[in-house]
Design an enzyme around this catalytic site. Structure first.
Site, PDB file in Angstrom:
ATOM      1  N   GLY A 135       5.228  78.380 -25.676  1.00  0.00           N
ATOM      2  CA  GLY A 135       4.685  77.779 -24.353  1.00  0.00           C
ATOM      3  C   GLY A 135       5.473  77.202 -23.359  1.00  0.00           C
ATOM      4  N   PHE A 188      21.105  75.264 -30.424  1.00  0.00           N
ATOM      5  CA  PHE A 188      20.618  74.399 -28.917  1.00  0.00           C
ATOM      6  C   PHE A 188      18.882  74.828 -29.127  1.00  0.00           C
ATOM      7  CE2 PHE A 188      19.647  73.637 -24.521  1.00  0.00           C
ATOM      8  CZ  PHE A 188      20.130  72.821 -24.436  1.00  0.00           C
ATOM      9  N   TYR A 197      15.604  65.098 -20.626  1.00  0.00           N
ATOM     10  CA  TYR A 197      15.312  65.997 -19.861  1.00  0.00           C
ATOM     11  C   TYR A 197      16.442  66.234 -18.923  1.00  0.00           C
ATOM     12  CZ  TYR A 197      14.566  62.538 -16.308  1.00  0.00           C
ATOM     13  OH  TYR A 197      14.491  61.526 -15.346  1.00  0.00           O
ATOM     14  N   GLU A 218      19.107  81.351 -20.704  1.00  0.00           N
ATOM     15  CA  GLU A 218      19.625  80.015 -20.065  1.00  0.00           C
ATOM     16  C   GLU A 218      19.219  80.151 -18.630  1.00  0.00           C
ATOM     17  OE1 GLU A 218      23.509  78.563 -20.681  1.00  0.00           O
ATOM     18  OE2 GLU A 218      23.557  79.392 -22.850  1.00  0.00           O
ATOM     19  N   GLY A 244       9.068  78.521 -21.813  1.00  0.00           N
ATOM     20  CA  GLY A 244      10.323  79.135 -21.397  1.00  0.00           C
ATOM     21  C   GLY A 244      10.938  78.561 -20.228  1.00  0.00           C
ATOM     22  N   SER A 245      10.775  79.386 -19.119  1.00  0.00           N
ATOM     23  CA  SER A 245      11.241  78.906 -17.817  1.00  0.00           C
ATOM     24  C   SER A 245      10.795  77.538 -17.332  1.00  0.00           C
ATOM     25  CB  SER A 245      10.765  79.718 -16.803  1.00  0.00           C
ATOM     26  OG  SER A 245      11.639  81.044 -16.732  1.00  0.00           O
ATOM     27  N   ILE A 272      15.669  80.590 -30.779  1.00  0.00           N
ATOM     28  CA  ILE A 272      16.695  79.814 -30.837  1.00  0.00           C
ATOM     29  C   ILE A 272      18.023  80.730 -31.382  1.00  0.00           C
ATOM     30  CG2 ILE A 272      17.324  77.653 -31.961  1.00  0.00           C
ATOM     31  CD1 ILE A 272      15.054  77.531 -30.030  1.00  0.00           C
ATOM     32  N   GLU A 302      27.255 106.901 -17.768  1.00  0.00           N
ATOM     33  CA  GLU A 302      27.041 108.174 -16.657  1.00  0.00           C
ATOM     34  C   GLU A 302      28.588 108.553 -16.736  1.00  0.00           C
ATOM     35  OE1 GLU A 302      25.541 107.327 -13.027  1.00  0.00           O
ATOM     36  OE2 GLU A 302      24.172 106.199 -13.912  1.00  0.00           O
ATOM     37  N   GLY A 331      26.268  75.690 -18.856  1.00  0.00           N
ATOM     38  CA  GLY A 331      26.094  76.681 -19.843  1.00  0.00           C
ATOM     39  C   GLY A 331      26.045  77.971 -18.929  1.00  0.00           C
TER      40      GLY A 331
END
Length: 472
Positions: free
Chosen positions: A212, A206, A317, A448, A214-215, A242, A421, A327
């Site tokens: 430049g 995908f 989009y 994701e 990401g989110s 990727i 722990e 996903g």
């Protein structure tokens, strides 16, 4: 390839195993717990990563009960009165879960550490996933897929994650993102071309993120320039982070076919990885999920026929947003599997390790800790499978998907930290898988959609619900 369900119904071998041997796993709750406690062969070192542990004890529908209580129903099977529990699975779904558990224990577990250290999948692992039908879970049988449902795919991801999340992420991306995108929006020709390959022998990747973007995914710079007659497109740009890139035979690529329209120019393409002009860079050296390849991919004057467009030009989009919502439930299943895997490693140790004349699991301070983690795992499990059922029923699930990913990633981190722990010094070593789960789970709050992005999504939907008088 024979579909999973058909193989089971005829009692034929699955992954080299006798399918009939899987059927007895669907039994009463008491029998299931007894089997998981005594039916697993442990080595002289019972916490060795090459051996399975009492895994089934930590599923939501395997809660403690007396023999009389347990005998009134069958774990995982639908009851005849009222609505079934969210984690009550159909026979086909249980078959998938049991198959994945068996394959993961017998084929995957012995090579987990080697793959982690070498940062690659060993030969045969990906072939095994295809042979088991796990790479075409929801692809219809007419295309060579298993023809199963979304919940079945999540059960596969969860079970594989309990042993190696590096393998489960390959299965998750392939099934919940690429396969479903082609199923939902691909033309007939595109389905005929790619679904049989995706189900039987071709790994997908995908390709969305860039340096430049990401989110802010739709700030992408990769372009797809149409020819004068729009019969083909020339793609130029670079993608980053990727997953599955090194193994991929096809990229589900997002590029802007009309930058002047902004995000409304984004278009999805199915691009054969052998196409001239594609360069897959060196895999990143990562904290966790090390066997899974994560690479930069460069597209330089890559020619793609217009028949490889997924759906409609400029609608990429919308497809991207929609498929990532699904996903996120898959990532929730992965994080759930990691959390359960942590208990798989830690609980047998707590029940056998003795200090001050008793097992450390008997100390009240320890009891409260693992009881708390088990409770949070149960809550995460309910969220994962309730959201899956909502999706399957065609109900709105975007808010719930974000909640599921957010919470499951938090539970996985907590379970991984606590398990180390509880294990003490040995938990801090590479002798056990606890430290690997600790490394593997961290990306759950990043990929994701980061946790902050999930919180923003949840908040925005809550605001819209408030404005619609839902809370008045």
């Amino acid at each position: 390839m024979r579909p999973i369900a058909a193989i089971m119904s005829r009692g034929l071998p699955i992954c080299g195993h006798d399918a009939a041997k899987l059927r007895p796993l669907r039994m009463s709750q008491t029998s299931r717990t007894t089997m998981s406690s005594s039916g697993r062969i442990l080595s002289a070192h019972p916490y060795d990563i090459n051996h399975s542990s009492t895994r089934r004890s930590f599923s939501a529908h395997d809660t403690s009960s007396t023999p009389d209580e347990a005998s009134t129903h069958h774990a995982g099977e639908f009851v005849s009165h009222g609505r079934p529990p969210v984690t009550s699975f159909s026979p086909d779904e249980l078959m998938v879960r049991d198959l994945c558990q068996q394959w993961a224990d017998e084929e995957l577990r012995p090579v987990v550490r080697e793959m982690d250290e070498e940062s690659r999948y060993l030969p045969g692992i990906i072939d095994g996933l295809f042979e088991c039908g796990l790479m075409g879970m929801e692809i219809p049988e007419q295309y060579g897929g298993a023809g199963m449902n979304f919940t079945s795919a999540l059960l596969a991801v969860e079970e594989l994650s309990r042993v190696d999340p590096s393998v489960s992420i390959l299965v998750d991306i392939h099934n919940t993102l690429t396969n479903n995108a082609v199923r939902f929006w691909g033309s007939k020709d595109l389905k005929d071309k790619w679904l049989p390959r995706l189900a039987t022998d071709t790994v997908s990747s995908f390709a969305l993120s860039e340096a430049g973007s990401g989110s802010d995914a739709f700030a992408m710079k990769t372009t797809a320039t149409p020819s004068s007659d729009e019969s083909s497109y020339t793609i130029n740009g670079s993608k980053l982070w990727i997953s599955n890139a090194e193994e991929a035979g096809v990229f589900l690529l997002f590029a802007n076919a009309n930058p002047e329209k902004g995000y409304r120019g984004i278009t999805a393409f199915m691009v054969d990885s052998s196409t001239e002009g594609i360069t897959v860079g060196k895999p990143e050296s990562k904290l966790g999920l090390r066997a899974s390849s994560t690479c930069p991919v460069t597209f330089e004057d890559v020619k793609v026929d217009s028949s490889e467009i997924l759906g409609v030009v400029g609608e990429g989009y919308r497809y991207c947003i929609s498929i990532l919502n699904e996903g996120r439930i898959g990532i929730g299943a992965q994080q759930l599997g990691i959390a359960k895997g942590c208990l798989d490693v830690a609980m047998p140790y707590l029940m056998e390790r003795k200090q001050f004349g008793t097992t450390i699991g008997n100390f009240q301070g320890m009891q409260h800790q693992y009881a708390q983690i088990a409770t949070e795992i149960y809550a995460a499990e309910l969220m994962v499978y309730n959201t899956a059922r909502m999706k399957e029923q065609g109900l709105p699930f975007v808010k719930e998907a974000s909640m599921t990913k957010l919470y499951s990633s938090q539970v996985a981190e907590k379970a991984a930290s606590k398990s180390i722990e509880w294990l003490g010094g040995v938990g801090f070593t590479r002798d056990l898988l606890a430290e690997k789960f600790y490394r593997d789970c961290k990306v759950g709050s990043i990929y994701e959609g980061t946790s902050n992005m999930q919180l923003s999504t949840i908040a925005k939907i809550m605001q819209s619900e408030t404005s619609s008088s839902r809370y008045k």
